[in-house]
Design a protein around this motif. Structure first.
Motif, mmCIF file in Angstrom:
data_model
loop_
_atom_site.group_PDB
_atom_site.id
_atom_site.type_symbol
_atom_site.label_atom_id
_atom_site.label_comp_id
_atom_site.label_asym_id
_atom_site.label_seq_id
_atom_site.Cartn_x
_atom_site.Cartn_y
_atom_site.Cartn_z
ATOM 1 N N LYS A 167 -6.540 -0.435 -0.265
ATOM 2 C CA LYS A 167 -6.219 0.780 -1.001
ATOM 3 C C LYS A 167 -6.869 0.719 -2.372
ATOM 4 C CE LYS A 167 -2.316 3.564 -2.463
ATOM 5 N NZ LYS A 167 -0.880 3.587 -2.658
ATOM 6 N N THR A 192 -3.459 -0.775 -6.310
ATOM 7 C CA THR A 192 -4.708 -1.163 -5.658
ATOM 8 C C THR A 192 -4.422 -2.414 -4.833
ATOM 9 O OG1 THR A 192 -6.062 -0.236 -7.421
ATOM 10 C CG2 THR A 192 -7.070 -1.975 -6.104
ATOM 11 N N ARG A 201 0.815 -1.221 0.000
ATOM 12 C CA ARG A 201 0.000 0.000 0.000
ATOM 13 C C ARG A 201 0.853 1.278 0.000
ATOM 14 N NH1 ARG A 201 -1.840 2.796 4.616
ATOM 15 N NH2 ARG A 201 -0.811 2.100 6.521
ATOM 16 N N THR A 203 -10.856 -3.953 0.444
ATOM 17 C CA THR A 203 -9.922 -3.096 -0.283
ATOM 18 C C THR A 203 -9.138 -2.252 0.724
ATOM 19 O OG1 THR A 203 -11.504 -2.956 -2.103
ATOM 20 C CG2 THR A 203 -9.679 -1.375 -2.110
ATOM 21 N N ILE A 252 -14.622 -2.865 -5.613
ATOM 22 C CA ILE A 252 -13.299 -2.378 -5.201
ATOM 23 C C ILE A 252 -13.443 -0.964 -4.629
ATOM 24 C CG2 ILE A 252 -11.056 -1.568 -6.079
ATOM 25 C CD1 ILE A 252 -10.994 -3.917 -7.963
ATOM 26 N N GLY A 253 -12.850 -0.743 -3.475
ATOM 27 C CA GLY A 253 -12.836 0.603 -2.905
ATOM 28 C C GLY A 253 -14.020 0.917 -2.014
ATOM 29 N N CYS A 271 -2.450 -4.157 -9.455
ATOM 30 C CA CYS A 271 -3.240 -4.583 -8.300
ATOM 31 C C CYS A 271 -2.470 -5.650 -7.538
ATOM 32 C CB CYS A 271 -4.537 -5.260 -8.732
ATOM 33 S SG CYS A 271 -5.790 -4.166 -9.299
#
Lengths: 274, 310
Positions: B227, B135, B129, B225, B180-181, B159
């Motif tokens: 990051k 990601t 990260r 997730t 994601i996120g 990723c």
């Protein structure tokens, strides 16, 4: 293709002058290994490679990866000479906001195929590029320039093993064999020889040439193209600092900028003006 | 009893499915294709699979070269070697270039079990990260791993996907809404919040059951997730509950706990307790025994909540 040595010499001399000029203006950089590679890069860009400065991302082009990324001034000089970007940019080397980073960045400089600087990685990435071209039936060739000190990186031999295993005949590694690294002579730091036998045992076709002879460089690259089922390693014997008398064969000029007087003298020797 | 599946198993099945329609997909491995589950893809599409041998640096360098030539690449080995050994290559050749490589790293954390400390990674989330543009994903179970892998393949850019060796009960169904996120609130609660990542989700849910019997209501968030981190769900938890417990099969330094602490320190200061590997190496043993010994079970989460109560 016949080798026009007079033309290539003139280009290489311009490249050398621009190397010194860049490093003088940036007050930092790597003149020794840039000057040793100048002739090899000149033959690649002005004789051998299928590239188009007007269309730097053209499908099917040949790609050059500067695995010894610290020779960036040589790559920038030859790209500018080839008109990938205006020569005025050269004087911004290593300055804040410049596209000409201390080590090449593929997104900032037209014609730079890979961001390098951390030694050994350019070779490894080249293996991936060669595999991709083979998968795609893309005839473009991959050329990678390594330094001799760089051979001390473990990943170089991982990459060599893979290139041999996958019989990457579209990959040609050129070794800028100037014999010197930051702390001195290769054999005093960590012995890398015999390099020819090493690459041969990894499945490479190996040729040894004078890295300042345009004919020999061109012939080695032609031979590499004809090689089927094997990658090629061209071991190019060079002189660190080539073309500038007081820099030649001096490890001290690996990563040091010339002062005004030295830059003047260097460029005068090369037949130009600062 | 919920269906059980290792997230690496989900990865193997995902590749088989994706390979059918995505001709641009290339898979790389480093002599662990039977363990990382890339082997099934290799059998069906040998021309799009490259075994790079026990050479993790070159695995990721080569992956970068393929990706920068237009391929989407899944490159797998154990998390220890992907994030650890190859870190600087991942940083420079994949991160710095934004290469479209999916680092699908298996056998993460202490549940690798019997192989012991040399193979138990607690540092990978922290390392990955810190790389700009990376990601970082850590799915909780098989079904969510499938969803996240598909989204990872469909987005452009590097990723890191953390996958496990051990079978874990599936929390999510096939049709779960995973993005994601965006953290997932898998259980509502009003007293405290557990933010869990990866396969710790089952333990977090079990802790919620235990505390419920004592009249404490625990909110459980799956932060798959790491990051980009879902700040909104953290701020909401900080505002609506009395404290946060982060839970991860990773060092308490620099991973999920670190990320949540960084975020809350800036935006919504809140008390946090950290459940995870407590800055020490692991050892050989069965996954369940190790989780217990090194403090990563529902009981440890309960204890952490009690600490926050004091």
């Amino acid at each position: 293709m016949t080798v026009n040595s007079d033309f290539l010499k003139k280009k290489a001399t311009d490249v050398r002058i621009d190397i010194v000029r860049q490093i003088y203006h940036s007050e930092s950089g790597h003149p020794g290994g840039s000057l040793s590679a100048a002739d090899i890069l000149t033959v690649l860009y002005f004789h051998e490679m299928n590239i188009d400065p007007k269309n730097p991302k053209a499908e099917g082009r040949d790609k050059f990866v500067l695995s010894k990324g610290h020779a960036a001034p040589a790559l920038y000089a030859v790209l500018a000479e080839k008109e990938f970007f205006p020569k005025e940019e050269l004087l911004t080397l290593r300055k804040l906001g410049s596209m000409l980073q201390g080590h090449p960045n593929m997104y900032k400089v037209p014609g730079v195929e890979m961001s390098t600087g951390s030694l050994g990685q350019g070779f490894s990435v080249s293996v991936g590029m060669a595999l991709a071209n083979r998968l795609d039936g893309n005839a473009g060739r991959i050329y990678t320039l390594l330094g001799d000190g760089e051979l001390q990186e473990g990943v170089v031999w991982e990459a060599a093993m893979a290139a041999g295993h996958y019989r990457l005949d579209n990959l040609c590694v050129i070794l800028d064999w100037n014999g010197l690294q930051i702390d001195g002579r290769n054999e005093d730091v960590i012995t890398v020889t015999p390099v020819d036998k090493k690459f041969e045992s990894f499945g490479f076709h190996v040729t040894r040439i004078d890295g300042h002879s345009y004919e020999e460089i061109a012939a080695a690259l032609t031979e590499a193209k004809k090689m089927k089922g094997r990658p090629t390693a061209v071991i190019a014997k060079t002189v660190k600092g080539k073309g500038v008398s007081f820099m030649e064969n001096k490890a001290g000029w690996h990563g040091k900028a010339p002062d005004l007087e030295q830059a003047r003298q260097a460029i005068e020797e090369l037949g130009g003006e600062l | 009893m919920a269906e059980k599946m290792a997230t690496r198993q989900a990865y193997g099945e995902f590749l088989l499915k994706e390979g059918k329609t995505n001709e641009n997909l290339v898979v790389l491995d480093a002599d662990l294709s039977k363990s990382t589950m890339t082997g099934a893809f290799a059998k069906v599409w040998p021309q799009r699979f490259f075994n790079m041998g026990i050479s993790e640096q070159n695995l990721y360098g080569t992956a970068a070269g393929l990706a920068l030539s237009g391929k989407v690449v899944c490159a797998s080995t154990f998390a220890m070697f992907a994030a650890g050994r190859a870190f600087e290559i991942v940083r420079n050749s994949i991160g710095y270039t934004g290469a479209n490589v999916k680092i699908c790293a298996t056998h993460a954390g202490i549940t690798v079990g019997e192989d012991g400390a040399s193979h138990q990674t607690f540092e990978d989330l922290a390392l990955m990260r810190t790389i700009p543009g990376m990601t970082v994903l850590n799915p909780a179970d098989g079904p969510s791993a499938m969803k996240l892998l598909k989204q990872a393949i469909d987005m452009n850019g590097p990723c890191y996907v953390r996958l496990g060796r051990a079978s874990v009960p599936s929390v999510y169904g096939k049709d779960a809404d995973i993005a994601i996120g965006r953290g997932n609130c898998v259980r509502e609660g009003k007293d405290y919040t557990v933010i869990s990542t990866g396969i710790m989700l089952n333990e977090a849910l079990r802790a919620a059951d235990i505390l419920e019997a004592d009249g404490i209501s625990l909110r459980v968030i799956d932060m798959h997730t790491i990051k980009p981190l879902d700040g909104d769900i953290i701020e909401k938890a900080a505002a609506e509950t009395k404290g946060i417990v982060t839970v991860e099969e990773h060092s308490v330094i620099g991973g999920l706990g670190g990320a949540v602490a960084e975020y809350t320190a800036k935006r919504c200061p809140v008390r946090i307790a950290f459940v995870g590997q407590q800055d020490c190496f692991g050892e050989s043993g069965k996954p369940d025994e190790l989780l217990k010994k090194y403090g990563m079970t529902a009981e440890d989460i309960v204890k952490a909540v009690r600490e926050l109560e004091k």
